[in-house]
Design an enzyme around this catalytic site. Structure first.
Site, short mmCIF file in Angstrom:
data_model
loop_
_atom_site.label_atom_id
_atom_site.label_comp_id
_atom_site.label_asym_id
_atom_site.label_seq_id
_atom_site.Cartn_x
_atom_site.Cartn_y
_atom_site.Cartn_z
N ASP A 31 59.88 -70.57 -20.53
CA ASP A 31 59.11 -69.87 -21.69
C ASP A 31 57.63 -70.06 -21.28
OD1 ASP A 31 58.14 -69.41 -24.32
OD2 ASP A 31 60.13 -69.14 -24.74
N ILE A 32 57.24 -68.86 -21.57
CA ILE A 32 55.64 -68.62 -21.28
C ILE A 32 54.87 -69.09 -22.54
CG2 ILE A 32 55.70 -66.79 -19.71
CD1 ILE A 32 54.72 -64.86 -22.11
N ASN A 88 67.87 -67.09 -31.73
CA ASN A 88 67.38 -66.48 -32.76
C ASN A 88 67.97 -64.99 -33.12
OD1 ASN A 88 65.54 -68.84 -33.41
ND2 ASN A 88 64.17 -67.97 -31.75
N GLU A 96 61.47 -62.53 -31.29
CA GLU A 96 60.43 -61.76 -30.94
C GLU A 96 60.71 -60.72 -30.05
OE1 GLU A 96 57.14 -64.31 -29.86
OE2 GLU A 96 57.23 -65.36 -31.83
N HIS A 101 69.07 -64.27 -26.12
CA HIS A 101 68.59 -65.10 -25.01
C HIS A 101 68.74 -66.58 -25.83
CE1 HIS A 101 64.84 -63.87 -27.31
NE2 HIS A 101 64.54 -65.29 -27.15
N HIS A 103 67.20 -70.47 -26.05
CA HIS A 103 66.13 -71.20 -25.63
C HIS A 103 66.67 -72.70 -25.74
CE1 HIS A 103 62.85 -68.69 -27.37
NE2 HIS A 103 63.98 -68.16 -28.11
#
Length: 115
Positions: A31-32, A88, A96, A101, A103
């Protein structure tokens, strides 16, 4: 949403990032904007907007995403102390990027937000 296709671009190779795992079905990368010491994103290589868009034909790929998450957790050394998997769904849950996806979070204490 300006970033809605960023994961499509990662899967296709148009955006370069450090890929941790990739096969014909699943891609995983860092993750960025990490929320823990280890924060990895696991995505299907086919576009699914979010959990509400899952169909019966996605069952196998979703299972594979969870399987790959556990394998990465072991490889990164976070499986013994524990890790969290978060998906999410939509804005109120904090989604977002509108591409399904997972996490994978760990490497430090994550708190007791869900018991």
């Amino acid at each position: 949403m300006k970033d809605e296709n960023i994961f499509k671009k990662i899967v296709s190779g148009k955006i370069k990032t450090k890929i941790i795992y990739k096969d014909k079905d699943v891609t995983a990368f860092y993750d960025i904007k990490p929320k823990s010491l280890v924060h990895i994103i696991i995505i299907p290589n086919i576009y699914i907007k979010n959990m509400n868009e899952i169909k019966k034909e996605h069952i196998i790929i979703l299972g594979k995403m969870l399987y790959i998450s556990s394998k990465i957790a072991k490889k990164k050394g976070i499986s013994k102390n524990g890790y969290r998997i978060v998906i999410n769904c939509n804005k109120h849950a904090g989604q977002e990027i509108f591409y399904l996806h997972i996490h994978l979070l760990g490497g430090n204490y994550l708190g007791d937000i869900v018991n």
